[in-house]
Design a protein around this motif. Structure first.
Motif, PDB file in Angstrom:
ATOM      1  N   MET A   1      46.490  34.896  48.279  1.00  0.00           N
ATOM      2  CA  MET A   1      46.257  35.778  47.142  1.00  0.00           C
ATOM      3  C   MET A   1      45.602  34.982  46.015  1.00  0.00           C
ATOM      4  SD  MET A   1      47.600  38.949  47.388  1.00  0.00           S
ATOM      5  CE  MET A   1      49.130  39.814  47.292  1.00  0.00           C
ATOM      6  N   THR A   2      44.783  35.658  45.277  1.00  0.00           N
ATOM      7  CA  THR A   2      44.081  35.062  44.148  1.00  0.00           C
ATOM      8  C   THR A   2      44.856  35.336  42.867  1.00  0.00           C
ATOM      9  OG1 THR A   2      42.003  35.456  45.299  1.00  0.00           O
ATOM     10  CG2 THR A   2      41.868  35.023  42.941  1.00  0.00           C
ATOM     11  N   LYS A   3      44.813  34.376  41.953  1.00  0.00           N
ATOM     12  CA  LYS A   3      45.471  34.569  40.659  1.00  0.00           C
ATOM     13  C   LYS A   3      44.460  35.080  39.642  1.00  0.00           C
ATOM     14  CE  LYS A   3      49.314  31.534  41.311  1.00  0.00           C
ATOM     15  NZ  LYS A   3      50.053  30.362  40.928  1.00  0.00           N
ATOM     16  N   ALA A  34      58.757  42.477  41.410  1.00  0.00           N
ATOM     17  CA  ALA A  34      59.500  42.534  42.677  1.00  0.00           C
ATOM     18  C   ALA A  34      58.555  42.558  43.875  1.00  0.00           C
ATOM     19  CB  ALA A  34      60.413  43.755  42.690  1.00  0.00           C
ATOM     20  N   ASP A  35      57.404  43.183  43.705  1.00  0.00           N
ATOM     21  CA  ASP A  35      56.403  43.262  44.779  1.00  0.00           C
ATOM     22  C   ASP A  35      55.607  41.967  44.932  1.00  0.00           C
ATOM     23  OD1 ASP A  35      57.178  45.881  45.244  1.00  0.00           O
ATOM     24  OD2 ASP A  35      55.500  46.766  44.137  1.00  0.00           O
ATOM     25  N   GLY A  36      55.817  41.014  44.023  1.00  0.00           N
ATOM     26  CA  GLY A  36      55.135  39.730  44.115  1.00  0.00           C
ATOM     27  C   GLY A  36      53.724  39.719  43.557  1.00  0.00           C
ATOM     28  N   ILE A  37      53.354  40.753  42.817  1.00  0.00           N
ATOM     29  CA  ILE A  37      52.007  40.833  42.246  1.00  0.00           C
ATOM     30  C   ILE A  37      51.974  40.257  40.839  1.00  0.00           C
ATOM     31  CG2 ILE A  37      50.162  42.402  41.531  1.00  0.00           C
ATOM     32  CD1 ILE A  37      51.191  44.290  43.794  1.00  0.00           C
ATOM     33  N   LEU A  38      52.949  40.595  40.037  1.00  0.00           N
ATOM     34  CA  LEU A  38      53.021  40.121  38.663  1.00  0.00           C
ATOM     35  C   LEU A  38      53.797  38.808  38.612  1.00  0.00           C
ATOM     36  CD1 LEU A  38      52.473  40.654  35.648  1.00  0.00           C
ATOM     37  CD2 LEU A  38      54.657  41.870  35.581  1.00  0.00           C
ATOM     38  N   VAL A  39      53.159  37.779  38.080  1.00  0.00           N
ATOM     39  CA  VAL A  39      53.826  36.486  37.907  1.00  0.00           C
ATOM     40  C   VAL A  39      54.565  36.466  36.577  1.00  0.00           C
ATOM     41  CG1 VAL A  39      53.483  33.986  37.707  1.00  0.00           C
ATOM     42  CG2 VAL A  39      52.112  35.318  39.345  1.00  0.00           C
ATOM     43  N   THR A  40      53.861  36.819  35.503  1.00  0.00           N
ATOM     44  CA  THR A  40      54.455  36.866  34.173  1.00  0.00           C
ATOM     45  C   THR A  40      53.578  37.699  33.258  1.00  0.00           C
ATOM     46  OG1 THR A  40      55.427  35.511  32.411  1.00  0.00           O
ATOM     47  CG2 THR A  40      53.319  34.763  33.306  1.00  0.00           C
ATOM     48  N   ILE A  41      54.177  38.239  32.209  1.00  0.00           N
ATOM     49  CA  ILE A  41      53.423  39.021  31.224  1.00  0.00           C
ATOM     50  C   ILE A  41      54.234  39.081  29.937  1.00  0.00           C
ATOM     51  CG2 ILE A  41      54.357  41.288  31.825  1.00  0.00           C
ATOM     52  CD1 ILE A  41      51.430  42.357  31.505  1.00  0.00           C
ATOM     53  N   GLY A  42      53.529  39.171  28.828  1.00  0.00           N
ATOM     54  CA  GLY A  42      54.228  39.312  27.553  1.00  0.00           C
ATOM     55  C   GLY A  42      53.256  39.285  26.394  1.00  0.00           C
ATOM     56  N   PRO A  43      53.748  39.695  25.225  1.00  0.00           N
ATOM     57  CA  PRO A  43      52.904  39.711  24.030  1.00  0.00           C
ATOM     58  C   PRO A  43      52.919  38.360  23.322  1.00  0.00           C
ATOM     59  CG  PRO A  43      55.030  40.643  23.495  1.00  0.00           C
ATOM     60  CD  PRO A  43      55.057  40.308  24.969  1.00  0.00           C
ATOM     61  N   ALA A  56      46.950  38.810  43.196  1.00  0.00           N
ATOM     62  CA  ALA A  56      46.516  40.076  43.784  1.00  0.00           C
ATOM     63  C   ALA A  56      45.400  39.844  44.791  1.00  0.00           C
ATOM     64  CB  ALA A  56      46.028  41.005  42.669  1.00  0.00           C
ATOM     65  N   THR A  57      45.090  40.883  45.532  1.00  0.00           N
ATOM     66  CA  THR A  57      44.022  40.787  46.523  1.00  0.00           C
ATOM     67  C   THR A  57      42.650  40.709  45.868  1.00  0.00           C
ATOM     68  OG1 THR A  57      44.023  43.193  46.734  1.00  0.00           O
ATOM     69  CG2 THR A  57      45.321  41.964  48.337  1.00  0.00           C
ATOM     70  N   ASP A  58      42.498  41.380  44.717  1.00  0.00           N
ATOM     71  CA  ASP A  58      41.224  41.324  43.993  1.00  0.00           C
ATOM     72  C   ASP A  58      41.426  41.832  42.569  1.00  0.00           C
ATOM     73  OD1 ASP A  58      41.239  44.170  44.167  1.00  0.00           O
ATOM     74  OD2 ASP A  58      40.035  44.112  45.992  1.00  0.00           O
ATOM     75  N   ALA A  59      40.405  41.655  41.745  1.00  0.00           N
ATOM     76  CA  ALA A  59      40.484  42.065  40.339  1.00  0.00           C
ATOM     77  C   ALA A  59      40.643  43.571  40.198  1.00  0.00           C
ATOM     78  CB  ALA A  59      39.249  41.580  39.582  1.00  0.00           C
ATOM     79  N   ALA A  60      40.110  44.327  41.145  1.00  0.00           N
ATOM     80  CA  ALA A  60      40.235  45.786  41.087  1.00  0.00           C
ATOM     81  C   ALA A  60      41.696  46.214  41.165  1.00  0.00           C
ATOM     82  CB  ALA A  60      39.427  46.427  42.209  1.00  0.00           C
ATOM     83  N   GLN A  61      42.482  45.519  41.954  1.00  0.00           N
ATOM     84  CA  GLN A  61      43.910  45.838  42.047  1.00  0.00           C
ATOM     85  C   GLN A  61      44.594  45.590  40.699  1.00  0.00           C
ATOM     86  OE1 GLN A  61      46.274  43.317  44.641  1.00  0.00           O
ATOM     87  NE2 GLN A  61      47.881  44.869  44.814  1.00  0.00           N
ATOM     88  N   VAL A  62      44.262  44.501  40.039  1.00  0.00           N
ATOM     89  CA  VAL A  62      44.842  44.192  38.736  1.00  0.00           C
ATOM     90  C   VAL A  62      44.421  45.241  37.705  1.00  0.00           C
ATOM     91  CG1 VAL A  62      44.980  42.492  36.871  1.00  0.00           C
ATOM     92  CG2 VAL A  62      44.936  41.733  39.267  1.00  0.00           C
ATOM     93  N   ARG A  63      43.125  45.579  37.682  1.00  0.00           N
ATOM     94  CA  ARG A  63      42.644  46.596  36.739  1.00  0.00           C
ATOM     95  C   ARG A  63      43.340  47.937  36.984  1.00  0.00           C
ATOM     96  NH1 ARG A  63      37.830  43.734  37.518  1.00  0.00           N
ATOM     97  NH2 ARG A  63      37.140  45.132  39.152  1.00  0.00           N
ATOM     98  N   HIS A  64      43.569  48.289  38.233  1.00  0.00           N
ATOM     99  CA  HIS A  64      44.270  49.536  38.547  1.00  0.00           C
ATOM    100  C   HIS A  64      45.698  49.519  37.981  1.00  0.00           C
ATOM    101  CE1 HIS A  64      45.705  53.066  40.647  1.00  0.00           C
ATOM    102  NE2 HIS A  64      46.707  52.346  41.100  1.00  0.00           N
TER     103      HIS A  64
END
Length: 89
Positions: A1-3, A34-43, A56-64
């Protein structure tokens, strides 16, 4: 998977405006984690920006995921950029 790195901006008066959508937003992020897609996020401390790291598999998945989030749909996040990230260390 690409970061991928997310940098985004938040609306003014974000604390008040996000309130009705916060539970749904956090539940969605918890599921992505839980799905292993999000590593971390915050303001950022000043609540003007949001930062996240995804695997994620690609940037389109992240944008979605971002564009489906209640914060994007309801204008809490006002703009964003996704970049493929090379983790050096």
């Amino acid at each position: 998977m690409t970061k991928y790195v997310l940098w985004g901006s938040c609306c003014e008066d974000v604390v008040t405006k996000r309130s009705p959508f916060r539970e749904e937003h956090l539940a969605g992020l918890a599921q992505q984690k839980a799905d292993g897609i999000l590593v971390t996020i915050g303001p950022t401390q000043d609540l003007t920006k949001v930062f996240g790291i995804y695997e994620a598999t690609d940037a389109a998945q992240v944008r979605h995921l971002i564009e489906s989030d209640p914060y994007w749909v309801n204008g809490i996040w006002t703009e964003y950029e996704v970049k493929e990230w090379i983790q050096a260390i």
